[in-house]
Design a protein around this motif. Structure first.
Motif, PDB file in Angstrom:
ATOM      1  N   LEU A  82       0.837  -1.194   0.000  1.00  0.00           N
ATOM      2  CA  LEU A  82       0.000   0.000   0.000  1.00  0.00           C
ATOM      3  C   LEU A  82       0.880   1.256   0.000  1.00  0.00           C
ATOM      4  O   LEU A  82       2.064   1.200   0.340  1.00  0.00           O
ATOM      5  CB  LEU A  82      -0.910   0.000   1.231  1.00  0.00           C
ATOM      6  CG  LEU A  82      -1.914  -1.160   1.308  1.00  0.00           C
ATOM      7  CD1 LEU A  82      -2.626  -1.160   2.657  1.00  0.00           C
ATOM      8  CD2 LEU A  82      -2.939  -1.059   0.181  1.00  0.00           C
ATOM      9  N   PRO A  83       0.319   2.404  -0.388  1.00  0.00           N
ATOM     10  CA  PRO A  83       1.112   3.637  -0.393  1.00  0.00           C
ATOM     11  C   PRO A  83       1.584   4.006   1.008  1.00  0.00           C
ATOM     12  O   PRO A  83       0.913   3.708   1.997  1.00  0.00           O
ATOM     13  CB  PRO A  83       0.125   4.693  -0.931  1.00  0.00           C
ATOM     14  CG  PRO A  83      -0.956   3.923  -1.602  1.00  0.00           C
ATOM     15  CD  PRO A  83      -1.050   2.614  -0.881  1.00  0.00           C
ATOM     16  N   LEU A  84       2.713   4.691   1.080  1.00  0.00           N
ATOM     17  CA  LEU A  84       3.241   5.142   2.360  1.00  0.00           C
ATOM     18  C   LEU A  84       2.538   6.446   2.735  1.00  0.00           C
ATOM     19  O   LEU A  84       3.076   7.548   2.601  1.00  0.00           O
ATOM     20  CB  LEU A  84       4.755   5.347   2.288  1.00  0.00           C
ATOM     21  CG  LEU A  84       5.472   5.616   3.619  1.00  0.00           C
ATOM     22  CD1 LEU A  84       5.260   4.480   4.591  1.00  0.00           C
ATOM     23  CD2 LEU A  84       6.952   5.854   3.377  1.00  0.00           C
ATOM     24  N   THR A  85       1.308   6.306   3.208  1.00  0.00           N
ATOM     25  CA  THR A  85       0.498   7.449   3.606  1.00  0.00           C
ATOM     26  C   THR A  85      -0.462   7.020   4.701  1.00  0.00           C
ATOM     27  O   THR A  85      -0.731   5.822   4.861  1.00  0.00           O
ATOM     28  CB  THR A  85      -0.252   8.040   2.399  1.00  0.00           C
ATOM     29  OG1 THR A  85      -0.947   9.213   2.781  1.00  0.00           O
ATOM     30  CG2 THR A  85      -1.218   7.042   1.816  1.00  0.00           C
ATOM     31  N   LEU A  86      -0.960   7.989   5.472  1.00  0.00           N
ATOM     32  CA  LEU A  86      -1.726   7.669   6.678  1.00  0.00           C
ATOM     33  C   LEU A  86      -2.935   6.797   6.406  1.00  0.00           C
ATOM     34  O   LEU A  86      -3.257   5.874   7.158  1.00  0.00           O
ATOM     35  CB  LEU A  86      -2.167   8.962   7.370  1.00  0.00           C
ATOM     36  CG  LEU A  86      -1.315   9.499   8.518  1.00  0.00           C
ATOM     37  CD1 LEU A  86      -1.446   8.614   9.731  1.00  0.00           C
ATOM     38  CD2 LEU A  86       0.135   9.659   8.128  1.00  0.00           C
ATOM     39  N   ARG A  87      -3.641   7.076   5.321  1.00  0.00           N
ATOM     40  CA  ARG A  87      -4.884   6.353   5.077  1.00  0.00           C
ATOM     41  C   ARG A  87      -4.659   4.860   4.878  1.00  0.00           C
ATOM     42  O   ARG A  87      -5.560   4.065   5.142  1.00  0.00           O
ATOM     43  CB  ARG A  87      -5.590   6.939   3.856  1.00  0.00           C
ATOM     44  CG  ARG A  87      -4.922   6.640   2.528  1.00  0.00           C
ATOM     45  CD  ARG A  87      -5.730   7.177   1.370  1.00  0.00           C
ATOM     46  NE  ARG A  87      -5.626   8.628   1.256  1.00  0.00           N
ATOM     47  CZ  ARG A  87      -6.506   9.370   0.599  1.00  0.00           C
ATOM     48  NH1 ARG A  87      -7.546   8.798   0.018  1.00  0.00           N
ATOM     49  NH2 ARG A  87      -6.349  10.663   0.511  1.00  0.00           N
ATOM     50  N   SER A  88      -3.474   4.459   4.460  1.00  0.00           N
ATOM     51  CA  SER A  88      -3.206   3.042   4.188  1.00  0.00           C
ATOM     52  C   SER A  88      -3.384   2.174   5.425  1.00  0.00           C
ATOM     53  O   SER A  88      -3.758   1.005   5.328  1.00  0.00           O
ATOM     54  CB  SER A  88      -1.785   2.869   3.640  1.00  0.00           C
ATOM     55  OG  SER A  88      -1.646   3.495   2.386  1.00  0.00           O
ATOM     56  N   ALA A  89      -3.110   2.750   6.606  1.00  0.00           N
ATOM     57  CA  ALA A  89      -3.179   1.965   7.839  1.00  0.00           C
ATOM     58  C   ALA A  89      -4.601   1.561   8.193  1.00  0.00           C
ATOM     59  O   ALA A  89      -4.798   0.716   9.069  1.00  0.00           O
ATOM     60  CB  ALA A  89      -2.568   2.762   8.998  1.00  0.00           C
ATOM     61  N   PHE A  90      -5.593   2.120   7.506  1.00  0.00           N
ATOM     62  CA  PHE A  90      -6.989   1.836   7.849  1.00  0.00           C
ATOM     63  C   PHE A  90      -7.664   0.879   6.864  1.00  0.00           C
ATOM     64  O   PHE A  90      -8.844   0.579   7.014  1.00  0.00           O
ATOM     65  CB  PHE A  90      -7.785   3.147   7.925  1.00  0.00           C
ATOM     66  CG  PHE A  90      -7.277   4.082   8.968  1.00  0.00           C
ATOM     67  CD1 PHE A  90      -7.684   3.955  10.289  1.00  0.00           C
ATOM     68  CD2 PHE A  90      -6.355   5.063   8.652  1.00  0.00           C
ATOM     69  CE1 PHE A  90      -7.196   4.798  11.258  1.00  0.00           C
ATOM     70  CE2 PHE A  90      -5.861   5.918   9.620  1.00  0.00           C
ATOM     71  CZ  PHE A  90      -6.280   5.791  10.934  1.00  0.00           C
ATOM     72  N   THR A  91      -6.914   0.386   5.883  1.00  0.00           N
ATOM     73  CA  THR A  91      -7.528  -0.493   4.884  1.00  0.00           C
ATOM     74  C   THR A  91      -8.072  -1.797   5.464  1.00  0.00           C
ATOM     75  O   THR A  91      -9.095  -2.286   4.979  1.00  0.00           O
ATOM     76  CB  THR A  91      -6.541  -0.796   3.747  1.00  0.00           C
ATOM     77  OG1 THR A  91      -5.305  -1.264   4.297  1.00  0.00           O
ATOM     78  CG2 THR A  91      -6.271   0.441   2.915  1.00  0.00           C
ATOM     79  N   PRO A  92      -7.461  -2.405   6.512  1.00  0.00           N
ATOM     80  CA  PRO A  92      -8.050  -3.644   7.039  1.00  0.00           C
ATOM     81  C   PRO A  92      -9.443  -3.429   7.630  1.00  0.00           C
ATOM     82  O   PRO A  92     -10.239  -4.370   7.702  1.00  0.00           O
ATOM     83  CB  PRO A  92      -7.058  -4.070   8.135  1.00  0.00           C
ATOM     84  CG  PRO A  92      -5.787  -3.400   7.791  1.00  0.00           C
ATOM     85  CD  PRO A  92      -6.183  -2.102   7.172  1.00  0.00           C
TER      86      PRO A  92
END
Length: 523
Positions: free
Chosen positions: A184-194
């Motif tokens: 995933l991209p190295l950006t904050l929103r990526s951490a919420f995909t699960p």
């Protein structure tokens, strides 16, 4: 999303290529507009902006002190648990990935980005303030007593030890894991995909990234302005150079120009180089203070500071039934909100340079090593400072008169004052450069949709903007505009606290899923 499926996000997805730039369409322009709007507002009505944002900060701290304190404790416990669990064997980037940077350079970069400049500003002023009751004392201990000295050192290390670095570690580990293990991209929103899947491509994701950009650039601009004040104070104290707004703005301009050169060269040619220089100068200054102030005395301070930290760790972590409310609101809760507002910047930068490390290695390095370094640093500088107060020596004999002057007043009582104070000024300036560099790289990555190879001009734009915000607000609005900027940055800590709690849940979920893939990502 199962690991075998296509990622919900890819770096640069939904980007716009225009005018030689490569940016994420909603995040880049909206962030720039919000920043421009704040600058205009703060310049037109600095007193009003300061009043309103300070009130917002006070409201968040007063009504949500329990949330900041509980979340800080939660992050420490989560990191310690992950260190000892088998999940710690998961390697960021996969089992065959190896670190990009040497351990020493890695330590230097994460520490310089995290709080190097803060230690220069507060390592003397904070323990002296607590000891002398400059603005209350920890747990209401009696000022200027043996117990006050212990409490002062314990509280200072508490504010700069495990808790802030656990906040950074949670963000950094989340971003690194989802970027390097899930593509995933190295950006904050990526951490919420699960948890949210495709929804992170929409406005929920845009808002998270925009808040991260605003918190990062306002926090960096505030630190740049405050640091320029300290450097100007030191130059005035040592060489009689006028400590005026013009001098402070000139310092910001010089630092920004050097930072532009560094950020143009990227991590290897710029940030890593200056971070290593930082560590050499900081180590030399630390060793000098340890030896010049008596190595035996330093060892005593180190032992007492360590014991004081352990003694006060649990009482200071508690928020129920405290009778020192004004002190812990003004210091501890403020610090927690400040660290959380900085966490997108520091966490993302740590993630950027941590590919190839195991989860356990990452957490031990990010959590334990800076805490130990902080303990040593505070024992040397803070211990010497309290000794000078107790013995009635120099400018610190009567307590804190000017926070930005405290470091130089302490060094004045040691040999080679001009040389060491000059080193301290250089160290402050170089810490500015590394913070500006790493911050520009982080903001550029967020506003470029997670790409780490966006055009150099974008990094230059953000580095220039950081310096411009600090200089314009300092020159046009004075200290009130800068205080308003800091209050605004701290106020963002409230929504980000909730973001980090949700991010922790997503991280654990992702690590558990990864651990079920037989040996693929484990060291």
């Amino acid at each position: 999303m199962s690991h075998e499926q296509e990622p919900v996000l890819t770096p640069g997805q939904d980007n716009t290529q225009r005018w030689g730039l490569d940016f994420h369409s909603p995040v880049f322009p909206l962030s720039a507009l919000c920043i421009l709007g704040f600058i205009i507002y703060a310049l037109i009505a600095p007193q009003t902006a300061n009043t309103q944002l300070t009130a917002a900060r006070g409201w968040a701290i007063t009504h949500f002190d329990w949330l900041f304190m509980a979340a800080g404790n939660l992050f420490v416990l989560l990191c310690l648990i992950l260190i000892v669990l088998p999940l710690g064997r998961i390697r960021l980037g996969g089992a065959d990935t190896r670190p990009e940077y040497s351990t020493l350079s890695w330590f230097s970069m994460l520490f310089a980005a995290g709080m190097g400049i803060g230690l220069m500003f507060w390592s003397v002023a904070e323990p002296v303030a607590y000891y002398t009751d400059w603005y209350g004392t920890p747990l209401n201990v009696a000022a200027n007593t043996t117990e006050a000295a212990r409490a002062a050192m314990g509280a200072t290390v508490f504010h700069w030890g495990l808790h802030p670095w656990a906040i950074y570690a949670v963000v950094g580990l989340s971003l690194a894991f989802f970027a390097y293990n899930r593509g995933l991209p190295l950006t904050l929103r990526s951490a919420f995909t699960p948890l949210f899947g495709q929804k992170v491509r929409g406005w929920p994701g845009h808002i998270v990234d925009i808040l991260a950009v605003l918190a990062t650039i306002f926090g960096l601009a505030t630190s740049l302005g405050l640091g320029a004040t300290q450097a100007a104070t030191g130059l005035n104290y040592l060489f009689g150079l006028p400590n005026t707004i013009v001098t402070q703005v000139a310092i910001i301009v010089v630092v920004t120009v050097i930072a532009l050169f560094s950020v143009w060269r990227g991590i290897d040619g710029g940030v890593k180089l200056f971070s290593n220089i930082n560590m050499v100068i900081a180590l030399a200054l630390l060793l000098f203070v340890m030896i010049a102030g008596s190595l035996t005395v330093f060892m005593h301070h180190l032992g007492s500071a360590s014991l004081a930290y352990l003694e006060y760790l649990l009482p200071l972590s508690n928020w129920i039934g405290r009778d020192d409310e004004s002190w812990y609101h003004g210091w501890t809760v403020f610090y927690w909100a400040w660290w959380i507002s900085w966490s997108p910047f520091v966490g993302m930068f740590i993630a950027r340079v941590s590919r190839g490390r195991t989860v356990r290695e990452f957490l031990i390095a990010v959590l334990m090593v800076p805490t130990l370094v902080t303990l040593v640093w505070m024992a040397a500088f803070g211990g010497n400072a309290i000794d000078q107060v107790q013995m009635g020596l120099g400018g610190l004999a009567s307590g804190i008169s000017d926070v930005s002057l405290a470091m130089f007043q302490m060094l004045e009582q040691l040999p080679l004052t001009t040389l060491t104070s000059s080193c301290a000024i250089v160290l402050v300036l170089v810490f500015f450069i590394t913070s500006s560099d790493s911050g520009s790289l982080v903001i550029d990555s967020i506003t470029a949709g997670g790409k780490t190879d966006a055009p150099r001009g974008q990094r230059v734009f953000w580095a220039t903007l950081e310096g411009a915000i600090a200089a314009i607000l300092l020159y046009g609005g004075g200290s009130e505009a800068l205080t308003a900027l800091q209050a605004g940055a701290v106020a963002t800590g409230l929504p980000f606290t909730l973001v980090l709690v949700v991010m922790s849940v997503a991280l654990v979920k992702g690590l558990v899923e990864e651990s079920r893939r037989p040996g693929l990502s484990r060291a």
